[in-house]
Write an enzyme that holds these catalytic residues in place. Structure first.
Site, mmCIF file in Angstrom:
data_model
loop_
_atom_site.group_PDB
_atom_site.id
_atom_site.type_symbol
_atom_site.label_atom_id
_atom_site.label_comp_id
_atom_site.label_asym_id
_atom_site.label_seq_id
_atom_site.Cartn_x
_atom_site.Cartn_y
_atom_site.Cartn_z
ATOM 1 N N ASP A 96 7.734 -5.430 0.851
ATOM 2 C CA ASP A 96 7.159 -6.647 1.432
ATOM 3 C C ASP A 96 5.626 -6.636 1.434
ATOM 4 O OD1 ASP A 96 9.668 -7.640 1.906
ATOM 5 O OD2 ASP A 96 9.772 -6.839 3.940
ATOM 6 N N VAL A 97 5.032 -5.467 1.612
ATOM 7 C CA VAL A 97 3.575 -5.397 1.758
ATOM 8 C C VAL A 97 2.849 -5.581 0.429
ATOM 9 C CG1 VAL A 97 3.693 -3.965 3.821
ATOM 10 C CG2 VAL A 97 3.490 -2.881 1.584
#
Lengths: 467, 96
Positions: free
Chosen positions: A397-398
């Site tokens: 996600d990052v």
């Protein structure tokens, strides 16, 4: 020694604590800072004992020894991956100590230099300190259980959110009842044990109820929040005992935890309220939606090693998957080997890369990665555009460019701009989605090569190929 | 002028301490946020001071017993918090 002299020593101790926190502004001054902290604590304890003890000094010292030895053993033995659990456990102890002190204060205010029965103002403050302490205790116990993976044995500790119908209404009702008993305690003459103990019992229950619906992905916020609560509990007790030491130390800790909560919420693009209301993070590990019609280019660890070895500059993006696979040491060896071949290697850390604020930095430092090779997101994000190869290890996600697309679930979340690099290597175990349950377009880009497999195994294979 | 209520003095101390905390904490480098948390944990265990007061009176009753227990609980944090912070900070080294 008089109470005035003791308070002046508290002032010295408070200055030590402020210097301790100030020391953490850089790794070079941090160790000295910690020594300041120890000095402040020693002063506070020694002078309090010197003033206060009337009897059973042996017992007090024995209690300190037993607790101190236990704490020292835990501090030596704990693994760096277990830091979130340790911190949660320690928050619970502060919360419990606050509650015990509050009970003792209701029982015998004279011991604290307050008139008996407690004046109304002190009662109000004691009420606040007690319920915050009780919530900190039981909330931290639940957080500890979730982090330590005790969900298999006891459902309340499940890392998936525990939700049921009417949960928030129940919490609100309990909070109102608790405040009601608090008011009864405040209004009543004498010791008023019944409302006080009922209020405390409800606060313990509330601590459990407000943490169980929060999912594993939001744990960095929860730990920071409980850190803050433990400080406010100490400050609240300090108010009711008219003790400047507790007020100052509690306020420092309370504001620290609040700031960390804010930083974590911002890094996850979540509002504090939505984290508290919980229910998020249930979809962890589900297959990415709509992944079937897009093609992914995958390659072997040897292909990846070839690209890394021929690059001028490499940025490594570690995620928690790296720590789960215990691949930190292998990564450090690979970084050293690449550096020996003349490749510039840097690490880029997202604020929520670990399980608590700054966790990944500690894990890399433990693997002896020099801290001047490790960069925070804001410091390195401008550099991806001029980087040959980015290696993403166990992060999802990052590094998701969807954060820049209006309408996506993570729109606005600060991410590492990995997609701007010339070549991107992504190591993952499978194509499963991250915590946000979102597909990641980065994986389907022409410049991206996926290297599937366990992070440790993959990095070790890369190492072999590089030799 | 009549003397100032202790609660007002407490409030003054409290607001100023929060203010100092706010500014000092924003200066902490994000790389050290985990040691920050273990250090603040150790600092909040200064609540041991309150526990010592609760345990101190000459006559033994259940309040002083709770005080002794609270001393032990807080002592775990005092030792554990500072030592684990020290252990982590030892790991942060520059390139040789």
């Amino acid at each position: 020694m008089s109470a005035n002299q003791l308070t002046l020593w508290y002032l010295v101790a408070s200055v030590c604590f402020i210097l301790a926190l100030k020391g953490l502004s850089a790794p070079t001054s941090a160790r000295r800072g910690n020594l300041f902290g120890m000095t402040g604590m020693a002063l506070a304890i020694v002078f309090t004992v010197a003033l206060a003890w009337k009897g059973r000094l042996e017992l007090i010292i024995l209690a300190m020894l037993v607790g101190g030895v236990l704490g020292a053993i835990v501090a030596r033995r704990v693994q760096m991956t277990q830091m979130p659990e340790l911190v949660a456990a320690m928050h619970s102890l502060v919360g419990m100590a606050a509650v015990l002190i509050a009970v003792a204060a209701v029982n015998n205010p004279l011991a604290f230099g307050i008139s008996d029965p407690l004046p109304k103002g002190n009662k109000l403050e004691l009420f606040i300190g007690t319920f915050v302490g009780a919530i900190t205790f039981s909330g931290s116990v639940i957080a500890f259980g979730k982090l330590a993976g005790l969900g298999r044995h006891f459902r309340l500790f499940s890392s998936a959110p525990v939700v049921f119908a009417g949960q928030h209404w129940l919490n609100l009702l309990l909070a109102l009842v608790m405040i009601g008993f608090g008011a009864a305690f405040f209004m009543a003459e004498g010791k008023a044990w019944t409302p006080f103990l009922l209020m405390t019992a409800i606060a313990f229950a509330l601590g459990v109820l407000i943490i169980i619906p929060i999912g594993g992905a939001d744990m960095p916020v929860v730990i920071s929040m409980l850190n803050s609560y433990s400080g406010w509990a100490a400050a609240g007790i300090g108010f009711s005992l008219n003790n400047a030491m507790l007020i100052i130390a509690g306020s420092l800790v309370g504001s620290s935890g609040a700031i960390l909560s804010y930083i974590m919420c911002k890094a996850m693009n979540r509002s504090f309220i939505s984290v508290i209301l919980g229910g998020f993070g249930a979809a962890e590990g589900t297959a990415a939606a709509g992944a079937g019609d897009k093609t992914v280019r995958s390659g072997s660890a040897e292909d990846a090693a070839f690209l890394l070895g021929n690059a001028e500059g490499v940025i490594i993006v570690p995620g928690y998957g790296l720590a789960v696979a215990r691949a930190q040491h292998a990564v450090k060896e690979m970084a050293e080997l690449l550096a020996a071949k003349g490749v510039g290697v840097r690490f880029a850390i997202h604020p929520v890369a670990g399980r608590m604020p700054g966790h990944m930095n500690v894990l890399l430092a433990e693997a002896e990665v020099p801290y001047d090779q490790v960069f925070e997101m804001d410091d390195i994000n401008g550099e991806f555009g001029t980087t040959d190869v980015v290696l993403v290890l166990g992060a999802n996600d990052v590094v998701n460019p969807l954060a820049y697309e209006k309408g996506s679930a993570i729109y606005g979340m600060p991410v590492l701009d990995v997609h701007k690099a010339r070549t991107v290597l992504v190591n993952k175990r499978s194509m499963a989605a991250g915590y946000a349950g979102l597909d990641n377009p980065l994986f389907y880009m022409d410049k991206t090569m996926m290297v599937f497999g366990d992070a440790k195994k993959t990095v070790e294979d890369m190492l072999k190929a590089l030799h | 002028m009549a003397s100032v209520d202790p609660t007002v003095v407490n409030l003054v101390v409290f607001v100023l301490a929060v203010f100092v905390g706010y500014h000092v904490i924003w200066n902490v480098t994000p790389a050290l946020h985990t040691p920050l948390m273990s250090l603040t944990n150790a600092i909040s265990s200064v609540i041991i001071v309150g526990a010592i007061l609760a345990a101190a009176p000459a006559e033994t009753d259940f309040g002083s017993v709770l005080g002794v227990i609270a001393v032990a609980l807080a002592a775990v944090n005092v030792a554990g918090g500072f030592l684990v912070t020290q252990r982590m900070l030892e790991m942060f080294r520059k390139k040789k």
